[in-house]
Scaffold this active site. Structure first.
Site, PDB file in Angstrom:
ATOM      1  N   HIS A  56       0.907  -1.154   0.000  1.00 11.83           N
ATOM      2  CA  HIS A  56       0.000   0.000   0.000  1.00 11.83           C
ATOM      3  C   HIS A  56       0.945   1.203   0.000  1.00 11.83           C
ATOM      4  O   HIS A  56       1.515   1.548   1.054  1.00 11.83           O
ATOM      5  CB  HIS A  56      -0.874   0.054   1.253  1.00 11.83           C
ATOM      6  N   ARG A  77      -4.342   1.465  12.840  1.00  8.12           N
ATOM      7  CA  ARG A  77      -5.237   1.700  11.709  1.00  8.12           C
ATOM      8  C   ARG A  77      -5.798   3.120  11.750  1.00  8.12           C
ATOM      9  O   ARG A  77      -5.973   3.759  10.710  1.00  8.12           O
ATOM     10  CB  ARG A  77      -6.378   0.671  11.695  1.00  8.12           C
ATOM     11  N   TYR A 116      -6.788   0.857  -2.532  1.00  6.28           N
ATOM     12  CA  TYR A 116      -8.183   1.028  -2.118  1.00  6.28           C
ATOM     13  C   TYR A 116      -8.617   2.471  -1.857  1.00  6.28           C
ATOM     14  O   TYR A 116      -9.781   2.718  -1.551  1.00  6.28           O
ATOM     15  CB  TYR A 116      -8.511   0.146  -0.910  1.00  6.28           C
ATOM     16  N   ARG A 206     -14.049  -8.375   6.382  1.00 11.04           N
ATOM     17  CA  ARG A 206     -14.668  -7.236   7.074  1.00 11.04           C
ATOM     18  C   ARG A 206     -15.282  -6.254   6.077  1.00 11.04           C
ATOM     19  O   ARG A 206     -16.288  -5.620   6.354  1.00 11.04           O
ATOM     20  CB  ARG A 206     -13.620  -6.496   7.919  1.00 11.04           C
ATOM     21  N   HIS A 230      -6.742  -9.778   1.941  1.00 12.32           N
ATOM     22  CA  HIS A 230      -6.226  -9.903   3.308  1.00 12.32           C
ATOM     23  C   HIS A 230      -7.002 -11.034   3.992  1.00 12.32           C
ATOM     24  O   HIS A 230      -8.235 -11.016   4.004  1.00 12.32           O
ATOM     25  CB  HIS A 230      -6.494  -8.626   4.111  1.00 12.32           C
ATOM     26  N   GLU A 233      -5.446 -11.762   9.307  1.00 15.06           N
ATOM     27  CA  GLU A 233      -4.282 -11.040   9.826  1.00 15.06           C
ATOM     28  C   GLU A 233      -4.356 -10.918  11.347  1.00 15.06           C
ATOM     29  O   GLU A 233      -3.340 -10.920  12.022  1.00 15.06           O
ATOM     30  CB  GLU A 233      -4.199  -9.638   9.192  1.00 15.06           C
ATOM     31  N   HIS A 267      -1.090 -12.292   4.311  1.00 16.30           N
ATOM     32  CA  HIS A 267      -0.834 -12.522   5.738  1.00 16.30           C
ATOM     33  C   HIS A 267      -1.084 -13.992   6.105  1.00 16.30           C
ATOM     34  O   HIS A 267      -0.167 -14.718   6.376  1.00 16.30           O
ATOM     35  CB  HIS A 267      -1.651 -11.592   6.665  1.00 16.30           C
ATOM     36  N   ASP A 318       4.093  -4.541   2.370  1.00 16.70           N
ATOM     37  CA  ASP A 318       2.827  -4.090   2.943  1.00 16.70           C
ATOM     38  C   ASP A 318       2.849  -2.642   3.421  1.00 16.70           C
ATOM     39  O   ASP A 318       2.651  -1.725   2.654  1.00 16.70           O
ATOM     40  CB  ASP A 318       2.418  -5.057   4.071  1.00 16.70           C
TER      41      ASP A 318
END
Ligand SMILES: [Zn+2]
Length: 445
Positions: A56, A77, A116, A206, A230, A233, A267, A318
């Site tokens: 990312h 996050r 994203y 999610r 993902h 993780e 992951h 990552d």
């Protein structure tokens, strides 16, 4: 024509290797040969280029800003979401160009950009609805790195225990296309250059419900494109998934028809035995990101068990807490030692394969990551006389490089026949200066 002191040819270290390159591909490769007149010498050990299979790019801005605040993956996050706020297509282009240049300097010839941040800060569309993705593609071109843009579906804000999805909120409005159909329509107008591919990504269980995962998997199947996600993780992700669907994330992807040779689980840290078997039996790839997983306190994934089960392992940086393919590769083996108390679960040859051929393959580049006639002409030469690598046994040069070298020891990088790093310097980009400038700009905005 290049002449390497030592080179890993089709997986084996060979001496005095003459390497012909034509139109970006390898031609004849001659071992134990005299340097032809006019050939360029590659010192040290020359290996195929590495693939950074999970990136990312904007996370690079967080380096050195997220270490001491304590907390967990989930508080990290929040910091990451704060970096999202300032991104626009222009500053993202500059940041990504510098971040990709850092990758090239470290020996990466390809990147899988799990992208994203698609829309405006309020969720509105840019006039060019692919303005952010196009900025990443342009940045990769300028940095000289191949890219697979893994355009990511992210349409829910999380999972409720009753199986309902939570609404998108806050920074997530920038990620949300609304539906898989709207996502597919948007990416249909992306324009790719040479050395660029389009793939799909499901952010996670999610962010995407099982029905939508099926639809994305069908899109990837139709076009023969890579599909990344993902997977497991964090333990909390597994718990939410079990509460909502009565299944693990791997089981959700399996029953949605997502697994297989084109699928990469990113992951795959917290797996059950059955998850490991399912990923192996389906010949899925698993992209581990050890320096990020340690940085975030994720845990240690079962790399030995996954490899034994038949999953193909690849590597990614990552969050870019570290950008160093040698560190990622040795971490797979060293973490496995910590977890199992056994040494030598993964051979040095298999660690190189994870970093190079396997990574390229999971990004859709089946003809890269190996020095062999007909393949894409990627070469990375690594010094054997730096303070880190001095004294390494030439007969065990690959072991020396994978367990002791760092990205600083990369001298020359050739990607698709283009010499993009010469004597440790990118030929077009002052990566350090551009990182400084673009990161300062992002946090000032
Ligand atoms: Zn990621």
């Amino acid at each position: 024509v290049y002449h390497a002191d030592l080179a890993v040819v089709e997986g084996v270290v060979r001496e005095h290797v003459t390497i012909h390159v034509e139109d970006g591909r390898f031609g004849a490769i001659e071992c134990d040969s005299e340097p032809p007149s006019g050939s360029e010498r590659l010192r040290g050990l020359t290996v195929p280029s590495m693939a950074n299979a999970h990136s990312h790019a904007f996370h690079r801005a967080l380096r050195g800003r997220a270490q001491t605040a304590g907390g967990s993956f989930w508080t990290w996050r929040e910091l990451m979401y704060s970096a999202v706020e300032g991104l626009d297509p222009d500053n993202y282009f500059r940041l990504a160009r510098a971040a990709f240049a850092e990758m090239v300097l470290a020996g990466f010839g390809a990147v899988g950009e799990f992208h994203y941040v698609h829309h405006r800060p309020d969720g509105g569309r840019y006039d060019d609805t692919n303005a952010m993705g196009s900025a990443l593609l342009a940045a990769a071109s300028e940095a000289g790195i191949r890219i697979t843009l893994l355009d990511t579906v992210y349409i829910h804000g999380g999972l409720a225990p009753d199986g309902a999805t939570k609404p998108i909120e806050g920074a997530q409005v920038r990620f949300d296309d609304g539906s898989v159909d709207a996502w597919a329509e948007r990416i249909g107008s992306l324009v790719l250059a040479d050395g660029q591919r389009l793939g799909a990504a499901v952010h996670s269980v999610r962010g995407v419900d099982p029905g939508s995962i099926s639809a994305v998997a069908a899109w990837a199947d139709d076009g023969g494109r890579p599909l990344h996600a993902h997977v497991s993780e964090q333990p909390a992700e597994n718990e939410a998934c079990r509460a909502a669907y009565g299944r693990t994330p791997t089981e959700v992807f399996a029953s949605a028809g997502a697994l297989g040779e084109r699928f990469t689980a990113v992951h795959a840290t917290h797996l059950t035995r059955d998850d490991v078997a399912v990923l192996g039996d389906s010949a899925s790839s698993v992209c581990m990101c050890p320096t990020t997983e340690r940085d975030l306190g994720d845990g240690i994934g079962p790399s030995g068990a996954l490899g034994a089960a038949g999953a193909r392992l690849a590597l990614g940086s990552d969050s870019h807490a570290v950008v160093d393919p040698f560190e990622e590769a040795r971490a797979i083996e060293l973490d496995e030692r910590l977890a199992t108390g056994r040494r030598g679960v993964h051979s040095t040859e298999s660690l190189l394969e994870m970093a190079s051929a396997n990574g390229h393959r999971c990004l859709g580049w089946d003809d890269a990551g190996v020095i062999a006639n007909g393949c894409r002409a990627d070469l990375v030469s690594v010094s054997l006389d730096s303070v880190r690598t001095a004294g390494v046994d030439r007969g065990a040069a690959l072991e020396g490089v994978l367990f002791a070298a760092t990205s600083v020891d990369v001298c020359d990088v050739i990607i698709d026949g283009q010499h993009v790093v010469v004597d440790g310097h990118h030929v077009r980009i002052d990566a350090a200066a551009e990182l400084t400038g673009s990161i300062a700009e992002l946090f000032a905005s």
